[in-house]
Design an enzyme around this catalytic site. Structure first.
Site, short mmCIF file in Angstrom:
data_model
loop_
_atom_site.label_atom_id
_atom_site.label_comp_id
_atom_site.label_asym_id
_atom_site.label_seq_id
_atom_site.Cartn_x
_atom_site.Cartn_y
_atom_site.Cartn_z
N GLU A 104 39.06 -31.91 -76.09
CA GLU A 104 39.06 -32.34 -74.68
C GLU A 104 37.67 -32.18 -74.05
OE1 GLU A 104 41.66 -29.36 -73.09
OE2 GLU A 104 43.41 -30.04 -74.20
N PRO A 105 36.66 -32.85 -74.59
CA PRO A 105 35.33 -32.68 -74.00
C PRO A 105 35.18 -33.45 -72.69
CG PRO A 105 35.21 -34.24 -75.81
CD PRO A 105 36.65 -33.79 -75.72
N CYS A 139 24.95 -28.81 -42.63
CA CYS A 139 24.81 -27.61 -41.80
C CYS A 139 25.43 -26.40 -42.48
CB CYS A 139 25.46 -27.87 -40.44
SG CYS A 139 24.84 -29.37 -39.72
N TYR A 168 28.22 -22.90 -58.14
CA TYR A 168 27.99 -22.04 -59.32
C TYR A 168 26.53 -21.59 -59.44
CZ TYR A 168 31.82 -25.25 -60.78
OH TYR A 168 32.93 -26.03 -60.86
C1 LIG Z 1 37.79 -28.82 -67.59
C2 LIG Z 1 38.60 -28.85 -68.81
C3 LIG Z 1 38.10 -29.44 -69.97
C4 LIG Z 1 36.71 -29.99 -70.08
O1 LIG Z 1 35.72 -29.02 -69.98
P1 LIG Z 1 34.19 -29.45 -70.20
O2 LIG Z 1 33.46 -28.18 -70.04
O3 LIG Z 1 33.85 -30.43 -69.14
O4 LIG Z 1 34.08 -30.02 -71.57
C5 LIG Z 1 38.92 -29.51 -71.07
N1 LIG Z 1 40.19 -29.02 -71.04
C6 LIG Z 1 40.70 -28.44 -69.94
C7 LIG Z 1 42.07 -27.93 -69.97
C8 LIG Z 1 39.92 -28.34 -68.79
O5 LIG Z 1 40.42 -27.75 -67.71
#
Ligand SMILES: *Cc1c(COP(=O)(O)O)cnc(C)c1O
Length: 417
Positions: free
Chosen positions: A273-274, A344, A316
């Site tokens: 899940e990138p 502001c 952050y």
């Molecule tokens: C945000 C998130 C990602 C992606 O993270 P990146 O740091 O943008 O790669 C993947 N899986 C889940 C569950 C997330 O919350």
């Protein structure tokens, strides 16, 4: 993204030209850069049974989703709204995974009716509700359970998600029992296991540690009679903002796949899940200097982009490089500036202590602005969202028009006083 002579270009297009035509602030994305980032993962997984699901919260603009959908990506979504975006962009519902700790019944219903590939469930309470919702539709929901491997990804605390005191996932020691519970529910079909340990990770070690922890669980879950068709290792790979040296995606995965093979799981379907690593370095925000304001202790460079457009520094303390669109033309002396927006709030800064040779009217590019910028943008101070452009060679596509005040007020109603 490179200087050609004095001019900063995205692919074959000068950013100064785009700023002149579309105004600022302006986000510009390189399609070639997005596809190159994706190709690194695709190379890493060549010959494997793997599905790359773009974590679209990093940048959910429809034009961006279209590029990844056309390249074969699935999507990791975290809301019903994101589901609607994927479908509007032509994404394949069967390649959607639905993450997040707070899915509502309504969102579950939408996702079940669309036929998504997997729900990544984060608690027992959610298992119960999902099973009920699926049964009410005479469906069985495909589920993975997100496990919390309790490893420290060594990143900013707000983007660490795999430590045991984070709100995400279920504890390692509860996982087997919760899988057995999930397998007993009639509205569910257990299909996999999932983890995601954090974001902007620049070290391989936390990934290797998390993989070991997850594979231990896969072994015990399967030994208890619950087969798992896939393993999802989440996202989180970092990008270079400021001398960061994350591993390339294919290099990271060569190491992870070696471990997977050694432990005998090389044949399993893999999901990842990138988000940031697919889009972060593919985008820039172009902005214009409104005023230069010298001070006794600090000089301020006030630009027309702000924390509503680029929220990462305020949220952050994140670093984005800031560079001129044109080099060498300026007779202005270099000075040290805090680069700030017009909002502001003292938190409205984009860069601190930057050496710049700038005067009012000069244009700057805020780099690595493809991820977690537009998707986190707001209308604070009634500032409209910026224009977004997708560059493909010499072609320029407008993928979002500039938001007007009328757009912002469209859903509001005056009262009869
Ligand atoms: C945000 C998130 C990602 C992606 O993270 P990146 O740091 O943008 O790669 C993947 N899986 C889940 C569950 C997330 O919350």
């Amino acid at each position: 993204m490179a200087y050609h002579g004095a001019e900063l270009q995205v692919e074959d297009v000068r950013l100064s030209q785009l700023a002149a035509e579309h105004g600022t602030p302006l986000f510009v994305y390189s399609k070639a850069s997005m596809l190159a980032a994706l190709a690194a993962y695709q190379r890493g997984f060549a010959g494997r049974h793997a599905q790359i699901c773009y974590a679209m919260k990093a940048n959910s603009s429809l034009g961006v989703l279209q590029v990844f959908a056309a390249a074969g990506c699935g999507f990791d979504i975290v809301s019903g709204g994101e589901l609607e975006r994927v479908l509007a962009a032509g994404g394949d519902a069967a390649k959607i995974i639905f993450s997040g700790v707070g899915k509502t019944r309504g969102e579950m219903r939408l996702a079940l009716q669309a036929g998504i590939g997997c729900f990544n469930v984060e608690s027992e309470a959610e298992l119960d509700v999902l099973s009920q919702v699926a049964e009410s539709l005479a469906l069985r929901a495909p589920v993975s359970i997100r496990v919390n491997p309790n490893v420290d990804p060594k990143t900013h605390p707000y983007i660490s998600t795999g430590l045991k005191d984070n709100k995400f996932g279920v504890a390692h020691e509860d996982t087997l029992r919760i899988y057995q519970y999930a397998a007993s529910l009639r509205g569910l079909r257990v299909v996999g296991i999932d983890c995601h340990i954090g974001s902007q990770i620049t070290d391989v070690t936390p990934y290797l540690d998390a993989m070991d922890r997850v594979l231990d669980l896969v072994t015990s879950i399967e030994a208890s009679g619950i087969p798992l068709a896939h393993i999802d290792f989440g996202g989180g790979l970092g990008i270079n903002y400021n001398n960061d040296t994350p591993p390339a995606a294919d290099v990271l995965w060569a190491q992870l796949l070696r471990k997977l093979d050694e432990r005998g799981f090389g044949q399993k379907k893999l999901m990842i899940e990138p988000g940031r690593s697919l889009i972060g370095n593919a985008g820039v925000c172009v902005t214009e200097v409104i005023y230069v304001k010298p001070g006794e202790h600090k000089n301020f460079c006030i630009i027309d982009a702000a924390m509503n457009d680029l929220p990462r520094p305020a949220m952050y303390q994140a670093f984005h490089a800031i560079v001129p669109l044109r080099t060498g033309h300026s007779d202005t002396p270099e000075a040290r500036y805090d680069v700030v927006g017009p909002i502001c709030e003292s938190g409205d800064w984009i860069g601190r202590d930057r050496m710049l040779a700038v005067k009012a009217g000069d244009q700057l590019a805020v780099l690595s602005a493809g991820a977690y910028c537009m998707s986190m943008s707001s209308n604070y101070n009634t500032r409209g969202r910026a224009v977004e452009l997708l560059v493909d060679g010499a072609k320029v596509h407008v993928i979002r028009e500039r938001e007007s005040a009328a757009d912002q007020m469209r859903l509001e109603r005056l009262v009869a006083l």
